[in-house]
Design a protein around this motif. Sequence first.
Motif, short mmCIF file in Angstrom:
data_model
loop_
_atom_site.label_atom_id
_atom_site.label_comp_id
_atom_site.label_asym_id
_atom_site.label_seq_id
_atom_site.Cartn_x
_atom_site.Cartn_y
_atom_site.Cartn_z
N MET A 75 0.82 -1.21 0.00
CA MET A 75 0.00 0.00 0.00
C MET A 75 0.85 1.27 0.00
N MET A 76 1.99 1.22 0.67
CA MET A 76 2.80 2.43 0.87
C MET A 76 3.89 2.63 -0.17
N PHE A 77 4.34 1.55 -0.78
CA PHE A 77 5.48 1.62 -1.70
C PHE A 77 5.05 1.24 -3.10
N MET A 78 5.66 1.87 -4.08
CA MET A 78 5.35 1.52 -5.47
C MET A 78 6.36 0.49 -5.98
N LYS A 79 5.98 -0.18 -7.03
CA LYS A 79 6.85 -1.18 -7.64
C LYS A 79 8.02 -0.47 -8.33
N PRO A 80 9.17 -1.14 -8.43
CA PRO A 80 10.35 -0.50 -9.03
C PRO A 80 10.12 0.07 -10.43
N ASP A 81 9.31 -0.57 -11.26
CA ASP A 81 9.10 -0.03 -12.61
C ASP A 81 8.39 1.32 -12.55
N GLN A 85 10.13 5.83 -13.24
CA GLN A 85 9.56 6.71 -14.26
C GLN A 85 10.21 8.10 -14.30
N THR A 86 10.49 8.70 -13.16
CA THR A 86 11.11 10.03 -13.17
C THR A 86 12.54 9.96 -13.69
N THR A 87 13.25 8.90 -13.36
CA THR A 87 14.59 8.72 -13.91
C THR A 87 14.52 8.58 -15.42
N THR A 91 16.00 11.15 -18.37
CA THR A 91 16.96 10.58 -19.31
C THR A 91 16.49 10.68 -20.75
N LEU A 92 15.22 10.49 -20.99
CA LEU A 92 14.73 10.33 -22.36
C LEU A 92 14.04 11.54 -22.97
N GLN A 93 13.59 12.48 -22.18
CA GLN A 93 12.86 13.62 -22.73
C GLN A 93 13.83 14.62 -23.37
N ASN A 105 10.37 15.69 -9.42
CA ASN A 105 9.55 14.82 -8.59
C ASN A 105 8.33 14.43 -9.42
N ASN A 106 8.05 13.16 -9.51
CA ASN A 106 6.89 12.66 -10.25
C ASN A 106 6.86 13.19 -11.69
N CYS A 107 8.00 13.13 -12.34
CA CYS A 107 8.17 13.54 -13.75
C CYS A 107 7.89 15.03 -13.97
N LYS A 108 8.04 15.83 -12.94
CA LYS A 108 7.84 17.27 -13.07
C LYS A 108 8.99 18.01 -12.41
N ARG A 109 9.43 19.09 -13.06
CA ARG A 109 10.46 19.93 -12.47
C ARG A 109 9.87 20.71 -11.31
#
Length: 142
Positions: A75-81, A85-87, A91-93, A105-109
């Motif tokens: 419930m508290m932690f997300m899966k590694p994949d 996402q932010t990494t 890297t890719l944008q 943070n969360n794919c946002k500057r």
Amino acid sequence: MHAIGKIYFDNINLRNGKYTPTRAYGQSKLAVVLGTRELAKRLGKSTVTCYVLNPGAIKTDLQRHSDMSEGMMNMMFMKPDMGAQTTLYCTLQEELDHESGFYYNNCKRVDKMVKQATDDETANMLWELTCDLVALEDALRI
């Protein structure tokens, strides 16, 4: 955690009873933010970019010693994949190719940072201290 961090230049290793896990973790996270800003500044118009990011709370093998139940961790932690996402975003944008040294943070500057995370004087002092601690030759300092 960088937001509650402080760099203890007079006791960088938090010796003589000053160590607490929270104090050390906050200092280390703030040091990463400041170090990334300073590296970006020193690289200038280089094609090398650097970012600091918060991947979020990720369920990894690090929690294996936790007293938390598997259900609570799920419930508290997300899966590694998802935590990657932010990494991957940084890297890719391609639109980020011409900016460097920012916090994501969360794919946002994140542009509104706490004062201690944007203190250029502290960032420079930390950079110099780090170079001294690793005995980096003057010719290699950027």
